[in-house]
Design a protein around this motif. Structure first.
Motif, short mmCIF file in Angstrom:
data_model
loop_
_atom_site.label_atom_id
_atom_site.label_comp_id
_atom_site.label_asym_id
_atom_site.label_seq_id
_atom_site.Cartn_x
_atom_site.Cartn_y
_atom_site.Cartn_z
N ALA A 13 0.84 -1.21 0.00
CA ALA A 13 0.00 0.00 0.00
C ALA A 13 0.87 1.26 0.00
CB ALA A 13 -0.93 -0.02 1.22
N THR A 32 10.02 0.06 8.38
CA THR A 32 10.91 -0.74 9.23
C THR A 32 11.81 -1.68 8.42
OG1 THR A 32 9.05 -2.24 9.57
CG2 THR A 32 9.52 -0.70 11.35
N LYS A 33 11.43 -2.00 7.17
CA LYS A 33 12.28 -2.93 6.39
C LYS A 33 13.57 -2.22 5.95
CE LYS A 33 9.30 -3.88 3.13
NZ LYS A 33 8.15 -3.12 3.58
N LEU A 48 1.09 -15.17 -2.72
CA LEU A 48 0.29 -15.49 -3.91
C LEU A 48 -0.40 -14.22 -4.39
CD1 LEU A 48 -1.38 -18.86 -2.82
CD2 LEU A 48 0.65 -18.53 -4.25
N ARG A 99 7.64 -12.99 -1.29
CA ARG A 99 7.04 -11.76 -0.77
C ARG A 99 8.08 -10.70 -0.38
NH1 ARG A 99 2.37 -9.31 1.76
NH2 ARG A 99 3.20 -7.23 2.07
N CYS A 122 8.41 4.32 13.20
CA CYS A 122 7.60 5.45 13.65
C CYS A 122 7.07 5.14 15.05
CB CYS A 122 6.45 5.66 12.67
SG CYS A 122 5.32 6.94 13.21
N GLU A 273 -4.08 -2.70 4.79
CA GLU A 273 -4.59 -3.46 5.94
C GLU A 273 -4.82 -2.55 7.15
OE1 GLU A 273 -2.62 -7.32 6.24
OE2 GLU A 273 -3.65 -7.65 8.14
C1 LIG Z 1 0.43 -15.17 6.98
C2 LIG Z 1 -0.19 -14.26 5.94
C3 LIG Z 1 -0.29 -14.70 4.63
C4 LIG Z 1 -0.84 -13.85 3.65
N1 LIG Z 1 -0.85 -14.27 2.35
C5 LIG Z 1 -1.32 -13.44 1.39
C6 LIG Z 1 -1.25 -13.82 0.02
O1 LIG Z 1 -0.74 -14.88 -0.33
N2 LIG Z 1 -1.76 -12.95 -0.91
C7 LIG Z 1 -2.32 -11.75 -0.56
O2 LIG Z 1 -2.79 -11.01 -1.43
N3 LIG Z 1 -2.37 -11.37 0.74
C8 LIG Z 1 -1.87 -12.17 1.72
N4 LIG Z 1 -1.89 -11.76 3.02
C9 LIG Z 1 -2.37 -10.41 3.34
C10 LIG Z 1 -1.33 -9.37 2.91
O3 LIG Z 1 -0.03 -9.75 3.33
C11 LIG Z 1 -1.65 -8.00 3.52
O4 LIG Z 1 -3.01 -7.72 3.40
C12 LIG Z 1 -0.83 -6.93 2.80
O5 LIG Z 1 0.53 -7.14 3.08
C13 LIG Z 1 -1.25 -5.55 3.28
O6 LIG Z 1 -0.38 -4.61 2.71
P1 LIG Z 1 -0.10 -3.24 3.48
O7 LIG Z 1 0.85 -2.49 2.63
O8 LIG Z 1 -1.38 -2.63 3.87
O9 LIG Z 1 0.60 -3.68 4.85
P2 LIG Z 1 1.96 -4.50 5.11
O10 LIG Z 1 2.29 -5.33 3.95
O11 LIG Z 1 1.79 -5.14 6.43
O12 LIG Z 1 3.07 -3.37 5.18
C14 LIG Z 1 3.16 -2.51 6.28
C15 LIG Z 1 4.57 -1.96 6.30
O13 LIG Z 1 4.61 -0.98 7.33
C16 LIG Z 1 5.83 -1.08 8.00
N5 LIG Z 1 5.57 -0.63 9.37
C17 LIG Z 1 4.68 -1.14 10.25
N6 LIG Z 1 4.69 -0.43 11.39
C18 LIG Z 1 5.59 0.57 11.19
C19 LIG Z 1 6.07 1.63 12.03
N7 LIG Z 1 5.60 1.84 13.26
N8 LIG Z 1 7.02 2.47 11.52
C20 LIG Z 1 7.51 2.28 10.26
N9 LIG Z 1 7.09 1.29 9.44
C21 LIG Z 1 6.15 0.45 9.91
C22 LIG Z 1 6.28 -2.53 7.91
O14 LIG Z 1 7.67 -2.54 7.72
C23 LIG Z 1 5.60 -3.02 6.64
O15 LIG Z 1 6.51 -3.08 5.58
C24 LIG Z 1 -1.35 -12.58 4.02
C25 LIG Z 1 -1.28 -12.16 5.34
C26 LIG Z 1 -0.70 -12.98 6.29
C27 LIG Z 1 -0.58 -12.50 7.71
#
Ligand SMILES: Cc1cc2nc3c(=O)[nH]c(=O)nc-3n(C[C@H](O)[C@H](O)[C@H](O)COP(=O)(O)OP(=O)(O)OC[C@H]3O[C@@H](n4cnc5c(N)ncnc54)[C@H](O)[C@@H]3O)c2cc1C
Length: 350
Positions: A13, A32-33, A48, A99, A122, A273
């Motif tokens: 996102a 954080t990565k 996936l 991933r 953060c 998320e």
């Molecule tokens: C076990 C598991 C399996 C999954 N498998 C799938 C799949 O196969 N296919 C699929 O479509 N979805 C899958 N999902 C769901 C998917 O991973 C998430 O919905 C998606 O990653 C959400 O993206 P995002 O960018 O919102 O959040 P995230 O991918 O969680 O990214 C959040 C980022 O914020 C950073 N962050 C967090 N807190 C802080 C902070 N305080 N300060 C600085 N940085 C911070 C982290 O480093 C992270 O990189 C799975 C989820 C889980 C738990």
């Protein structure tokens, strides 16, 4: 203000938003990565890429580089109902990928006009006149402050932005556990498993580059015990585990009501998320992360006078689509419905 926009979190996102924002904005992004390599935070994930996420990439004119892909590519899903013992194979057109490499690749596409702070945590987002003060720890754990007019919470399931700014908008969370084993099955496969009677979980298994991954999402209190119970049950169904190579755990949001999807207010925006945008029936979340980032980028780039209201309105279709997944999840956890669905000719169950 030091910046126009501060993005907290660079998963699918946050990275997508950072890439799509107009270069006329002064943007800072914290994550954080690490920037490259295998050190630091890794998001536990099945890896996936579902159809809707592929469509988002088509709109954004992006194709996946080959080194992100993993073996085998998946088009058959073995769906197992442990209660009724019904097993069916369904067609899906997932892309099976690594991933962590995927996340680093998306980060690498962020244009150089965005200030990206890697390996940075953060700690606080505090309201000040005309904007927000963001406190963060750099890679040496040194504390800094910066200010921005807009803040975007793209920080995933356990979003600090959502917890700090909107403590009244809590959302149900489960614990997701994934264990990796050396692949020992005669042929690699992907499965999705329903077992809501004894372990109360939605689970999956994936073959990936010589490993076999078992994953599941469980209610918080008894997650570990239920994961072990599930493994025992699956061992009797022909699954081969052996000694785990690694175990990953994280929180995953499990939306249950329409109001669980929350998009923010007062110049704070939640995407991916952090907003609760994840499918309750399959835990597929990448497509919603990409879609919500794209919607928000268009609103901010257009200079809309009421961006929060507009973001709320333009995500209504997305929220209703996700609500239909909540209904689907409720049907799938009802044994009679699940049995009917699996015995019917319906092609997509999970
Ligand atoms: C076990 C598991 C399996 C999954 N498998 C799938 C799949 O196969 N296919 C699929 O479509 N979805 C899958 N999902 C769901 C998917 O991973 C998430 O919905 C998606 O990653 C959400 O993206 P995002 O960018 O919102 O959040 P995230 O991918 O969680 O990214 C959040 C980022 O914020 C950073 N962050 C967090 N807190 C802080 C902070 N305080 N300060 C600085 N940085 C911070 C982290 O480093 C992270 O990189 C799975 C989820 C889980 C738990």
């Amino acid at each position: 203000m030091d910046y126009d926009i501060a993005i907290i979190g660079l998963g699918p996102a946050g990275s997508t938003l950072a890439r799509l924002l107009s270069s006329s904005f002064k943007v800072i992004a914290l994550d954080t990565k690490h920037e490259v390599g295998n050190e630091g935070f890794h998001k536990p994930c099945g890896g996936l890429l579902a159809n809707d996420a592929q469509k988002a990439f088509i709109r954004q004119k992006l194709n996946l580089p080959k080194d992100i892909l993993t073996d085998p590519q998946i088009f058959s899903v073995k769906t197992i109902d442990l209660q009724t013992q019904i097993v069916r194979n369904y067609q899906r057109s997932y892309v099976n990928f690594d991933r962590h490499k995927f996340d680093l690749w998306l980060k690498s596409l962020i244009p150089s006009n965005v200030t990206v702070l890697h390996n940075t945590l953060c700690k606080e987002v505090r309201r000040i006149i005309d904007g927000y003060q963001i406190t963060y720890l750099d890679k040496n754990k040194k504390e800094h402050n910066t200010t921005a007019k807009y803040v975007v919470g793209a920080d995933g399931a356990n979003s600090l932005v959502r917890r700090m700014r909107y403590p009244q908008h809590t959302i149900r969370q489960y614990v997701a556990i994934q264990q990796w084993f050396t692949e020992q099955h005669p042929a690699p496969f992907y499965s999705c498993i329903f077992d809501n009677k004894s372990t109360n979980c939605y689970a999956w298994s994936i073959s990936k580059d010589g490993y076999f991954i078992l994953g599941g999402a469980f209610p918080k209190k008894i997650a570990n015990q239920n994961f072990e119970k599930l493994k025992e049950k699956l061992s009797t169904q022909g699954f081969i585990f052996g000694e785990p190579v690694k175990t990953e755990k994280c929180l995953v949001v499990y939306p249950n009501r329409l109001r669980d999807f929350y998009t923010g207010n007062e110049n704070i925006f939640l995407i991916g998320e952090a907003a609760g945008f994840i499918s309750a029936s399959s835990l597929e979340g990448i497509s919603y992360a990409l879609d919500s980032a794209e919607i928000l980028s268009k609103i901010l780039n257009s200079g809309h006078p009421k961006p929060n209201k507009c973001y709320y309105q333009r995500t209504i279709p997305l929220r209703f689509k996700l609500y239909s997944k909540i209904v689907k999840a409720k049907l799938l956890t009802t044994p009679l419905w699940r049995k009917l669905i699996m015995k019917s000719k319906i092609q997509h169950i999970e």
